[in-house]
Design a protein around this motif. Sequence first.
Motif, PDB file in Angstrom:
ATOM      1  N   GLN A  34       0.600  -1.291   0.214  1.00 25.94           N
ATOM      2  CA  GLN A  34       0.052   0.322  -0.462  1.00 25.94           C
ATOM      3  C   GLN A  34       1.043   1.723   0.091  1.00 25.94           C
ATOM      4  OE1 GLN A  34      -2.931  -0.291   2.553  1.00 25.94           O
ATOM      5  NE2 GLN A  34      -3.806   1.513   2.243  1.00 25.94           N
ATOM      6  N   GLY A  43      -2.788  13.022   9.522  1.00 27.98           N
ATOM      7  CA  GLY A  43      -2.602  11.589   9.044  1.00 27.98           C
ATOM      8  C   GLY A  43      -2.696  10.923   8.198  1.00 27.98           C
ATOM      9  N   LEU A  44      -2.714   9.538   7.686  1.00 25.59           N
ATOM     10  CA  LEU A  44      -2.035   8.430   6.234  1.00 25.59           C
ATOM     11  C   LEU A  44      -3.924   8.818   5.681  1.00 25.59           C
ATOM     12  CD1 LEU A  44      -0.315   8.039   8.416  1.00 25.59           C
ATOM     13  CD2 LEU A  44       0.034   6.403   7.164  1.00 25.59           C
ATOM     14  N   LEU A  49      -3.693   0.816  -3.182  1.00 23.30           N
ATOM     15  CA  LEU A  49      -3.587  -0.760  -2.932  1.00 23.30           C
ATOM     16  C   LEU A  49      -2.957  -1.877  -4.583  1.00 23.30           C
ATOM     17  CD1 LEU A  49      -3.383  -2.931  -0.447  1.00 23.30           C
ATOM     18  CD2 LEU A  49      -5.483  -3.074  -0.835  1.00 23.30           C
TER      19      LEU A  49
ATOM     20  N   TYR B  33      -6.335  -1.301  14.244  1.00 21.81           N
ATOM     21  CA  TYR B  33      -4.913  -1.297  14.075  1.00 21.81           C
ATOM     22  C   TYR B  33      -4.295   0.225  15.134  1.00 21.81           C
ATOM     23  CZ  TYR B  33      -5.923  -3.940  10.407  1.00 21.81           C
ATOM     24  OH  TYR B  33      -5.979  -5.042   9.801  1.00 21.81           O
ATOM     25  N   TYR B  35      -1.183   2.152  15.543  1.00 21.81           N
ATOM     26  CA  TYR B  35       0.164   2.671  15.416  1.00 21.81           C
ATOM     27  C   TYR B  35       1.418   3.269  16.425  1.00 21.81           C
ATOM     28  CZ  TYR B  35      -0.481  -0.657  11.525  1.00 21.81           C
ATOM     29  OH  TYR B  35      -1.273  -1.320  10.497  1.00 21.81           O
ATOM     30  N   GLN B  37       3.972   6.118  15.539  1.00 18.51           N
ATOM     31  CA  GLN B  37       5.144   7.014  14.442  1.00 18.51           C
ATOM     32  C   GLN B  37       5.901   7.641  15.421  1.00 18.51           C
ATOM     33  OE1 GLN B  37       3.642  10.148  11.479  1.00 18.51           O
ATOM     34  NE2 GLN B  37       5.051   8.782  10.138  1.00 18.51           N
ATOM     35  N   LEU B  43       6.517   4.170  11.511  1.00 17.02           N
ATOM     36  CA  LEU B  43       5.306   3.488  11.771  1.00 17.02           C
ATOM     37  C   LEU B  43       5.358   1.863  12.410  1.00 17.02           C
ATOM     38  CD1 LEU B  43       3.772   5.756   9.753  1.00 17.02           C
ATOM     39  CD2 LEU B  43       1.381   4.380  10.790  1.00 17.02           C
ATOM     40  N   PHE B  90      -1.397   6.098  16.397  1.00 16.45           N
ATOM     41  CA  PHE B  90      -2.188   6.288  14.267  1.00 16.45           C
ATOM     42  C   PHE B  90      -3.599   5.489  14.884  1.00 16.45           C
ATOM     43  CE2 PHE B  90      -1.637   9.910  12.341  1.00 16.45           C
ATOM     44  CZ  PHE B  90       0.102  10.632  12.302  1.00 16.45           C
ATOM     45  N   GLU B 100      -7.094  -3.285   2.753  1.00 16.20           N
ATOM     46  CA  GLU B 100      -6.524  -1.415   2.512  1.00 16.20           C
ATOM     47  C   GLU B 100      -7.175  -1.386   4.405  1.00 16.20           C
ATOM     48  OE1 GLU B 100      -8.601   0.526  -0.833  1.00 16.20           O
ATOM     49  OE2 GLU B 100      -7.424   2.205  -0.359  1.00 16.20           O
ATOM     50  N   GLN B 101      -6.123  -0.523   4.562  1.00 20.07           N
ATOM     51  CA  GLN B 101      -6.057   0.208   5.971  1.00 20.07           C
ATOM     52  C   GLN B 101      -6.233   2.008   5.923  1.00 20.07           C
ATOM     53  OE1 GLN B 101      -3.391  -0.875   9.263  1.00 20.07           O
ATOM     54  NE2 GLN B 101      -3.380  -3.284   8.926  1.00 20.07           N
ATOM     55  N   PHE B 102      -6.756   2.813   6.578  1.00 22.89           N
ATOM     56  CA  PHE B 102      -7.808   3.912   6.867  1.00 22.89           C
ATOM     57  C   PHE B 102      -7.712   4.201   7.850  1.00 22.89           C
ATOM     58  CE2 PHE B 102      -9.899   3.306   2.162  1.00 22.89           C
ATOM     59  CZ  PHE B 102     -10.118   2.482   2.428  1.00 22.89           C
ATOM     60  N   PHE B 103      -6.490   5.304   7.470  1.00 22.72           N
ATOM     61  CA  PHE B 103      -6.094   6.029   9.388  1.00 22.72           C
ATOM     62  C   PHE B 103      -6.621   6.936   9.308  1.00 22.72           C
ATOM     63  CE2 PHE B 103      -1.696   3.916  10.013  1.00 22.72           C
ATOM     64  CZ  PHE B 103      -2.104   3.237   8.815  1.00 22.72           C
ATOM     65  N   GLY B 104      -6.722   7.308  11.415  1.00 21.39           N
ATOM     66  CA  GLY B 104      -6.757   7.717  11.423  1.00 21.39           C
ATOM     67  C   GLY B 104      -5.883   9.328  11.662  1.00 21.39           C
ATOM     68  N   PRO B 105      -6.927  10.759  11.856  1.00 21.15           N
ATOM     69  CA  PRO B 105      -6.098  12.426  12.160  1.00 21.15           C
ATOM     70  C   PRO B 105      -4.565  12.174  13.082  1.00 21.15           C
ATOM     71  CG  PRO B 105      -7.840  12.451  13.027  1.00 21.15           C
ATOM     72  CD  PRO B 105      -7.929  11.091  12.762  1.00 21.15           C
ATOM     73  N   ARG B 108      -1.166  13.324  19.133  1.00 17.51           N
ATOM     74  CA  ARG B 108       0.292  14.043  19.433  1.00 17.51           C
ATOM     75  C   ARG B 108       0.053  13.741  21.487  1.00 17.51           C
ATOM     76  NH1 ARG B 108       4.281  15.800  16.865  1.00 17.51           N
ATOM     77  NH2 ARG B 108       3.081  15.988  15.171  1.00 17.51           N
TER      78      ARG B 108
END
Lengths: 111, 112
Positions: A34, A43-44, A49, B33, B35, B37, B43, B90, B100-105, B108
């Motif tokens: 990915q 964020g990311l 993919l 998940y 993570y 960073q 990450l 994250f 496929e992975q989608f991430f939050g904001p 910190r």
Amino acid sequence: KQEVTQIPAALSVPEGENLVLNCSFTDSAIYNLQWFRQDPGKGLTSLLLIQSSQREQTSGRLNASLDKSSGRSTLYIAASQPGDSATYLCAVQSGANNLFFGTGTRLTVIP
Amino acid sequence: IAGITQAPTSQILAAGRRMTLRCTQDMRHNAMYWYRQDLGLGLRLIHYSNTAGTTGKGEVPDGYSVSRANTDDFPLTLASAVPSQTSVYFCASSGDQGGEQFFGPGTRLTVL
């Protein structure tokens, strides 16, 4: 353990140029790969993919390729724009839950 | 708007204190998940959950715990924070494990 390397660490190009970002990984037994974009302090965002059975994926001006046997992927960005400036991260899924990340390439597109 | 929310956005915490980072997704994804960073390290996976009621350890689980009581929420708890846990955290989700992975904001966190 999977090791993911991204070269170069940073890249500056003039607006309009086509460019290639590189990603290499040590273990070819992967589920998928990915590419993400990360803006400073954010964020990311998932870009593309590629499943392990695929060779490439395209989305707009982005094209990602995968060569599992050589442990390499490239992200091609066509006609770069200042808005493309960000850090690009490559991540390899090895095992159902293990996503291994490279440290990224920081791209700057100069107007 | 569908996606992942994380709270707080940032936090400064004294060493030894307990802290819970919150993560909520509204995409009805099965897998979630956590993570961290860190500069120069990329990450790294802390914990994961393939479905509600199950959790597993990632690459760097020590000092962290998670729970998954329902599909939407996946909190991360630091029982007794230490300065080495200073990082950006994250949360991510995917439809199923391996997807496929989608991430939050991100959150910190600074531990002093």
